[in-house]
Design a protein around this motif. Sequence first.
Motif, PDB file in Angstrom:
ATOM      1  N   ASN A 155      34.513  43.199  37.168  1.00 57.74           N
ATOM      2  CA  ASN A 155      36.006  42.736  37.556  1.00 57.74           C
ATOM      3  C   ASN A 155      36.758  43.250  36.921  1.00 57.74           C
ATOM      4  O   ASN A 155      38.029  42.965  37.694  1.00 57.74           O
ATOM      5  CB  ASN A 155      35.849  41.547  37.840  1.00 57.74           C
ATOM      6  CG  ASN A 155      34.463  40.301  37.893  1.00 57.74           C
ATOM      7  OD1 ASN A 155      34.171  40.989  39.572  1.00 57.74           O
ATOM      8  ND2 ASN A 155      34.727  39.161  38.310  1.00 57.74           N
ATOM      9  N   LEU A 156      37.175  42.995  35.548  1.00 55.71           N
ATOM     10  CA  LEU A 156      38.329  43.533  34.257  1.00 55.71           C
ATOM     11  C   LEU A 156      38.786  45.006  35.156  1.00 55.71           C
ATOM     12  O   LEU A 156      40.169  44.823  35.808  1.00 55.71           O
ATOM     13  CB  LEU A 156      38.116  43.990  33.334  1.00 55.71           C
ATOM     14  CG  LEU A 156      39.139  43.987  32.594  1.00 55.71           C
ATOM     15  CD1 LEU A 156      39.059  42.561  32.124  1.00 55.71           C
ATOM     16  CD2 LEU A 156      38.629  44.848  31.480  1.00 55.71           C
ATOM     17  N   ASN A 201      38.171  46.559  38.518  1.00 57.04           N
ATOM     18  CA  ASN A 201      38.448  46.442  39.779  1.00 57.04           C
ATOM     19  C   ASN A 201      40.076  45.934  39.697  1.00 57.04           C
ATOM     20  O   ASN A 201      40.338  46.175  40.911  1.00 57.04           O
ATOM     21  CB  ASN A 201      37.397  45.502  40.287  1.00 57.04           C
ATOM     22  CG  ASN A 201      35.987  46.362  41.016  1.00 57.04           C
ATOM     23  OD1 ASN A 201      36.498  47.602  40.978  1.00 57.04           O
ATOM     24  ND2 ASN A 201      35.138  45.370  41.187  1.00 57.04           N
ATOM     25  N   ALA A 202      40.258  44.811  38.873  1.00 56.39           N
ATOM     26  CA  ALA A 202      41.262  43.909  39.327  1.00 56.39           C
ATOM     27  C   ALA A 202      42.688  44.710  38.446  1.00 56.39           C
ATOM     28  O   ALA A 202      43.608  45.448  39.337  1.00 56.39           O
ATOM     29  CB  ALA A 202      41.257  43.299  38.243  1.00 56.39           C
ATOM     30  N   ALA A 203      41.993  46.400  36.918  1.00 53.97           N
ATOM     31  CA  ALA A 203      42.667  46.973  37.030  1.00 53.97           C
ATOM     32  C   ALA A 203      43.345  46.981  38.027  1.00 53.97           C
ATOM     33  O   ALA A 203      44.566  47.857  38.238  1.00 53.97           O
ATOM     34  CB  ALA A 203      42.283  47.475  35.835  1.00 53.97           C
ATOM     35  N   ALA A 204      42.129  48.047  38.483  1.00 55.73           N
ATOM     36  CA  ALA A 204      42.154  49.004  40.256  1.00 55.73           C
ATOM     37  C   ALA A 204      43.432  48.502  41.417  1.00 55.73           C
ATOM     38  O   ALA A 204      44.294  48.923  41.489  1.00 55.73           O
ATOM     39  CB  ALA A 204      41.635  49.292  40.614  1.00 55.73           C
ATOM     40  N   ALA A 205      43.251  47.590  41.095  1.00 56.05           N
ATOM     41  CA  ALA A 205      43.883  46.397  42.342  1.00 56.05           C
ATOM     42  C   ALA A 205      45.586  46.325  41.950  1.00 56.05           C
ATOM     43  O   ALA A 205      46.617  45.861  43.067  1.00 56.05           O
ATOM     44  CB  ALA A 205      43.412  45.061  42.554  1.00 56.05           C
ATOM     45  N   LEU A 206      46.210  46.308  40.550  1.00 54.84           N
ATOM     46  CA  LEU A 206      46.906  46.438  39.590  1.00 54.84           C
ATOM     47  C   LEU A 206      48.110  47.477  39.822  1.00 54.84           C
ATOM     48  O   LEU A 206      48.887  47.564  39.521  1.00 54.84           O
ATOM     49  CB  LEU A 206      47.375  45.099  39.062  1.00 54.84           C
ATOM     50  CG  LEU A 206      46.658  44.338  38.917  1.00 54.84           C
ATOM     51  CD1 LEU A 206      46.406  43.488  37.103  1.00 54.84           C
ATOM     52  CD2 LEU A 206      47.894  42.832  39.815  1.00 54.84           C
TER      53      LEU A 206
END
Length: 202
Positions: free
Chosen positions: A127-128, A130-135
Amino acid sequence: MTSEVSGHDLLALLCARQSVGAKHLAEPGPDEAQLQRMVEAALRAPDHAGLVPFRFAVVRGAAREGLAALFERAALEGGKDAAGAALDADRARRAPVTVAVIARLDPGHPQVPVHEQWACLGGALTNLLNAAAALGFGGKMLSGAKVRQPAIQAAFCRTGEQLVGWVALGTPVGSPQRVLPKPRAVDVLGDWQPPADVQGSV
């Protein structure tokens, strides 16, 4: 309230995410607010009994030189020559932000076996990233023999904890990363069939 990312866009991001090594990362890295959002996503991983069997330690700013010195010393103590140790030091300072991933497991928990706690940590790490990629950031999980080096373990861990590795984070630059082949979904997805001796025994 509308969602920031549509379901279609989110699924596309998850299916396209890939690791981006530190040599392909540049400033800026995630700031404090962005790191907190990434950790909020990590905390949504399935977590039986709410143990939160992990924590994160951020290496940024001047602390990058401290990590470089720690890596260099560990390399020399591990038998590398000066050139090899210097290369390890350079790798430590290369990413704009590095996040140490630390396990804090409870091996004697009466409800949650250790393998479930490791599964939670893995979900949090995913999740960390994936969240980095989303940002808009690139990232890669790094581990290797360094995580087992006593001085490095001691520098990151409290009593009873275990260093898992580090996530390098920054803005992707340069040539695209080589896309590693993945199996097809149908190669890892199938229907379960009950054993012959229990079929129809309801």
